[in-house]
Design a protein around this motif. Sequence first.
Motif, PDB file in Angstrom:
ATOM      1  N   GLY A 148    -122.048   7.644 -55.077  1.00 61.27           N
ATOM      2  CA  GLY A 148    -120.693   7.566 -54.544  1.00 61.27           C
ATOM      3  C   GLY A 148    -119.670   8.112 -55.519  1.00 61.27           C
ATOM      4  O   GLY A 148    -118.737   8.841 -55.115  1.00 61.27           O
ATOM      5  N   ILE A 149    -119.820   7.806 -56.803  1.00 58.61           N
ATOM      6  CA  ILE A 149    -118.909   8.333 -57.823  1.00 58.61           C
ATOM      7  C   ILE A 149    -119.009   9.853 -57.897  1.00 58.61           C
ATOM      8  O   ILE A 149    -117.998  10.568 -57.957  1.00 58.61           O
ATOM      9  N   VAL A 150    -120.246  10.358 -57.898  1.00 57.66           N
ATOM     10  CA  VAL A 150    -120.456  11.811 -57.950  1.00 57.66           C
ATOM     11  C   VAL A 150    -119.834  12.484 -56.733  1.00 57.66           C
ATOM     12  O   VAL A 150    -119.198  13.545 -56.843  1.00 57.66           O
ATOM     13  N   THR A 151    -120.005  11.871 -55.566  1.00 57.45           N
ATOM     14  CA  THR A 151    -119.449  12.452 -54.339  1.00 57.45           C
ATOM     15  C   THR A 151    -117.932  12.513 -54.390  1.00 57.45           C
ATOM     16  O   THR A 151    -117.316  13.515 -54.004  1.00 57.45           O
ATOM     17  N   ILE A 152    -117.307  11.451 -54.876  1.00 63.32           N
ATOM     18  CA  ILE A 152    -115.842  11.424 -54.961  1.00 63.32           C
ATOM     19  C   ILE A 152    -115.319  12.506 -55.908  1.00 63.32           C
ATOM     20  O   ILE A 152    -114.321  13.176 -55.623  1.00 63.32           O
ATOM     21  N   PHE A 153    -116.022  12.711 -57.013  1.00 64.38           N
ATOM     22  CA  PHE A 153    -115.553  13.673 -58.008  1.00 64.38           C
ATOM     23  C   PHE A 153    -115.846  15.118 -57.615  1.00 64.38           C
ATOM     24  O   PHE A 153    -115.047  16.018 -57.911  1.00 64.38           O
ATOM     25  N   PHE A 154    -116.987  15.362 -56.955  1.00 65.65           N
ATOM     26  CA  PHE A 154    -117.445  16.743 -56.781  1.00 65.65           C
ATOM     27  C   PHE A 154    -117.417  17.232 -55.329  1.00 65.65           C
ATOM     28  O   PHE A 154    -117.906  18.325 -55.056  1.00 65.65           O
ATOM     29  N   ARG A 155    -116.869  16.468 -54.410  1.00 68.35           N
ATOM     30  CA  ARG A 155    -116.746  16.968 -53.043  1.00 68.35           C
ATOM     31  C   ARG A 155    -115.710  18.097 -53.004  1.00 68.35           C
ATOM     32  O   ARG A 155    -114.996  18.346 -53.981  1.00 68.35           O
ATOM     33  N   ASN A 156    -115.616  18.748 -51.863  1.00 67.08           N
ATOM     34  CA  ASN A 156    -114.719  19.910 -51.755  1.00 67.08           C
ATOM     35  C   ASN A 156    -113.262  19.555 -52.052  1.00 67.08           C
ATOM     36  O   ASN A 156    -112.509  20.366 -52.594  1.00 67.08           O
ATOM     37  N   GLU A 157    -112.853  18.352 -51.659  1.00 61.76           N
ATOM     38  CA  GLU A 157    -111.472  17.917 -51.936  1.00 61.76           C
ATOM     39  C   GLU A 157    -111.420  16.955 -53.111  1.00 61.76           C
ATOM     40  O   GLU A 157    -110.459  16.196 -53.271  1.00 61.76           O
ATOM     41  N   GLY A 158    -112.460  16.977 -53.947  1.00 58.05           N
ATOM     42  CA  GLY A 158    -112.542  16.029 -55.045  1.00 58.05           C
ATOM     43  C   GLY A 158    -111.768  16.454 -56.278  1.00 58.05           C
ATOM     44  O   GLY A 158    -111.132  17.517 -56.324  1.00 58.05           O
ATOM     45  N   LEU A 159    -111.851  15.603 -57.292  1.00 58.63           N
ATOM     46  CA  LEU A 159    -111.076  15.808 -58.517  1.00 58.63           C
ATOM     47  C   LEU A 159    -111.455  17.092 -59.239  1.00 58.63           C
ATOM     48  O   LEU A 159    -110.596  17.806 -59.751  1.00 58.63           O
ATOM     49  N   VAL A 160    -112.750  17.395 -59.294  1.00 54.51           N
ATOM     50  CA  VAL A 160    -113.199  18.565 -60.053  1.00 54.51           C
ATOM     51  C   VAL A 160    -112.681  19.850 -59.421  1.00 54.51           C
ATOM     52  O   VAL A 160    -112.171  20.742 -60.120  1.00 54.51           O
ATOM     53  N   ASN A 161    -112.814  19.968 -58.109  1.00 55.32           N
ATOM     54  CA  ASN A 161    -112.300  21.175 -57.444  1.00 55.32           C
ATOM     55  C   ASN A 161    -110.784  21.278 -57.549  1.00 55.32           C
ATOM     56  O   ASN A 161    -110.230  22.375 -57.712  1.00 55.32           O
ATOM     57  N   ASP A 162    -110.088  20.147 -57.454  1.00 57.86           N
ATOM     58  CA  ASP A 162    -108.631  20.166 -57.632  1.00 57.86           C
ATOM     59  C   ASP A 162    -108.262  20.631 -59.031  1.00 57.86           C
ATOM     60  O   ASP A 162    -107.309  21.406 -59.221  1.00 57.86           O
ATOM     61  N   LEU A 163    -109.025  20.159 -60.033  1.00 51.63           N
ATOM     62  CA  LEU A 163    -108.770  20.555 -61.419  1.00 51.63           C
ATOM     63  C   LEU A 163    -109.035  22.040 -61.626  1.00 51.63           C
ATOM     64  O   LEU A 163    -108.265  22.725 -62.327  1.00 51.63           O
ATOM     65  N   LEU A 164    -110.091  22.555 -61.017  1.00 49.33           N
ATOM     66  CA  LEU A 164    -110.394  23.986 -61.147  1.00 49.33           C
ATOM     67  C   LEU A 164    -109.304  24.847 -60.511  1.00 49.33           C
ATOM     68  O   LEU A 164    -108.963  25.919 -61.027  1.00 49.33           O
ATOM     69  N   ARG A 165    -108.745  24.359 -59.403  1.00 49.47           N
ATOM     70  CA  ARG A 165    -107.679  25.130 -58.737  1.00 49.47           C
ATOM     71  C   ARG A 165    -106.364  25.070 -59.516  1.00 49.47           C
ATOM     72  O   ARG A 165    -105.687  26.081 -59.706  1.00 49.47           O
ATOM     73  N   GLU A 166    -106.022  23.862 -59.985  1.00 48.15           N
ATOM     74  CA  GLU A 166    -104.720  23.686 -60.630  1.00 48.15           C
ATOM     75  C   GLU A 166    -104.702  24.210 -62.056  1.00 48.15           C
ATOM     76  O   GLU A 166    -103.750  24.870 -62.478  1.00 48.15           O
ATOM     77  N   ALA A 167    -105.750  23.905 -62.817  1.00 44.56           N
ATOM     78  CA  ALA A 167    -105.756  24.241 -64.241  1.00 44.56           C
ATOM     79  C   ALA A 167    -106.296  25.633 -64.522  1.00 44.56           C
ATOM     80  O   ALA A 167    -105.858  26.296 -65.465  1.00 44.56           O
ATOM     81  N   PHE A 168    -107.261  26.096 -63.727  1.00 39.76           N
ATOM     82  CA  PHE A 168    -107.908  27.370 -64.032  1.00 39.76           C
ATOM     83  C   PHE A 168    -107.661  28.424 -62.950  1.00 39.76           C
ATOM     84  O   PHE A 168    -108.194  29.531 -63.030  1.00 39.76           O
ATOM     85  N   GLY A 169    -106.912  28.063 -61.913  1.00 39.92           N
ATOM     86  CA  GLY A 169    -106.537  29.029 -60.900  1.00 39.92           C
ATOM     87  C   GLY A 169    -107.675  29.505 -60.030  1.00 39.92           C
ATOM     88  O   GLY A 169    -107.660  30.657 -59.563  1.00 39.92           O
ATOM     89  N   ALA A 170    -108.669  28.665 -59.818  1.00 38.83           N
ATOM     90  CA  ALA A 170    -109.797  29.038 -58.962  1.00 38.83           C
ATOM     91  C   ALA A 170    -109.317  29.270 -57.534  1.00 38.83           C
ATOM     92  O   ALA A 170    -108.537  28.472 -56.990  1.00 38.83           O
ATOM     93  N   GLN A 171    -109.788  30.359 -56.938  1.00 40.17           N
ATOM     94  CA  GLN A 171    -109.350  30.717 -55.602  1.00 40.17           C
ATOM     95  C   GLN A 171    -110.222  30.096 -54.516  1.00 40.17           C
ATOM     96  O   GLN A 171    -109.765  29.867 -53.406  1.00 40.17           O
ATOM     97  N   GLN A 172    -111.476  29.832 -54.841  1.00 39.60           N
ATOM     98  CA  GLN A 172    -112.415  29.311 -53.856  1.00 39.60           C
ATOM     99  C   GLN A 172    -112.913  27.933 -54.277  1.00 39.60           C
ATOM    100  O   GLN A 172    -113.077  27.641 -55.463  1.00 39.60           O
ATOM    101  N   THR A 173    -113.154  27.113 -53.270  1.00 44.77           N
ATOM    102  CA  THR A 173    -113.727  25.786 -53.510  1.00 44.77           C
ATOM    103  C   THR A 173    -115.224  25.917 -53.746  1.00 44.77           C
ATOM    104  O   THR A 173    -115.919  26.636 -53.026  1.00 44.77           O
ATOM    105  N   ILE A 174    -115.720  25.242 -54.772  1.00 48.08           N
ATOM    106  CA  ILE A 174    -117.156  25.257 -55.083  1.00 48.08           C
ATOM    107  C   ILE A 174    -117.829  24.091 -54.364  1.00 48.08           C
ATOM    108  O   ILE A 174    -117.421  22.932 -54.531  1.00 48.08           O
ATOM    109  N   GLY A 175    -118.839  24.395 -53.595  1.00 45.71           N
ATOM    110  CA  GLY A 175    -119.560  23.346 -52.860  1.00 45.71           C
ATOM    111  C   GLY A 175    -120.641  22.718 -53.714  1.00 45.71           C
ATOM    112  O   GLY A 175    -121.839  23.006 -53.518  1.00 45.71           O
ATOM    113  N   PHE A 176    -120.255  21.867 -54.646  1.00 45.63           N
ATOM    114  CA  PHE A 176    -121.237  21.246 -55.538  1.00 45.63           C
ATOM    115  C   PHE A 176    -122.275  20.429 -54.769  1.00 45.63           C
ATOM    116  O   PHE A 176    -123.432  20.345 -55.189  1.00 45.63           O
ATOM    117  N   LEU A 177    -121.868  19.822 -53.671  1.00 47.04           N
ATOM    118  CA  LEU A 177    -122.759  18.923 -52.931  1.00 47.04           C
ATOM    119  C   LEU A 177    -123.487  19.618 -51.789  1.00 47.04           C
ATOM    120  O   LEU A 177    -124.357  19.008 -51.163  1.00 47.04           O
TER     121      LEU A 177
END
Length: 323
Positions: A148-177
């Motif tokens: 559940g913790i992994v899912t919350i962090f790494f889902r498409n709308e999760g913290l990791v994808n948000d961080l990649l978009r905001e901090a590193f300017g990622a254009q595409q969402t990474i589907g970790f799951l």
Amino acid sequence: METLVHSTEPGKKPTATKASRGKRIRARMWKDRYLYLLLLPGLLYFIVYRYVPMLGITIAFKDYSPFMGIVDSPWIGFDNFSRIFESSEVVQVIWNTLIISFLQIIFAFPAPIILAIMLNEVANPLLKRVMQSVVYMPHFLSWVVVVGIVTIFFRNEGLVNDLLREAFGAQQTIGFLTEPQYFRPFLILEVIWKEAGWGTIIFLAALSGVNPALYEAAVMDGASRFRQIWHITLPAIRSTIIIMLIIRLGDVLEVGFEQVFLQLNAFNMHIGNTLDTYVYFKGIQQSDYSFSTAVGVFKGLVGLILVMGANKLSKRFGEQGVY
């Protein structure tokens, strides 16, 4: 008075009869009756939940029907075991299981050893105890919580994808799951995070028996910390490492049902379906009880063979085995 049977050969002492030996055993058991009483709950647990269910192994040799029962179901011999090697699906499942298991042995098995050595090098006792408590804590979380913790962090709308978009300017969402290439690395990292700290207990106990004089002598000889670890610490826990590795090889086809099952989806099923989940799908969902039992028996036999082989090999090289 004990009844003795005198030997006819000269020079030999008289030996006690079987009855007298049995009497002594009963007397010793009565003397230690409270210890045996403490042993009873654990013994009953293994009898009821480990040995009695083994009678169900006969299902693997029958065309089992719940309506006919185990006794009345027709006997078909090794037909279910033949299906294991005739089915391409089962071969793929076994291959998936072996890949995940060997990745765990390569990356997750050494993790508690490395962590135990690092904790052993901490000089401050208070800091050492705090760090031990922190790394033990994930073990007490269930896999449902961890996934559940992994899912919350790494889902498409999760913290990791948000961080990649905001901090590193990622254009595409990474589907970790959902993308298959991330499935196995996530499994290994989760196992390391959850179980590495708990696994250090055995190795720290082994390290506590190392003679401090060996380290003092090494310091006087000018050995660095790395040389001390390599020539003193690792050889001191070598037998423990080998025993734990032998035990781990017994579970080479056991990669954890809950962890894998909770992360399976339509995108990673072809690389994530293992023997445990396959048995669940075939036995519970498709009601193919005989075949799923045969797969479980096959898995247990492979583990037994690997344990016996690894144990014999370790003894041949002069190391201490499990038995």
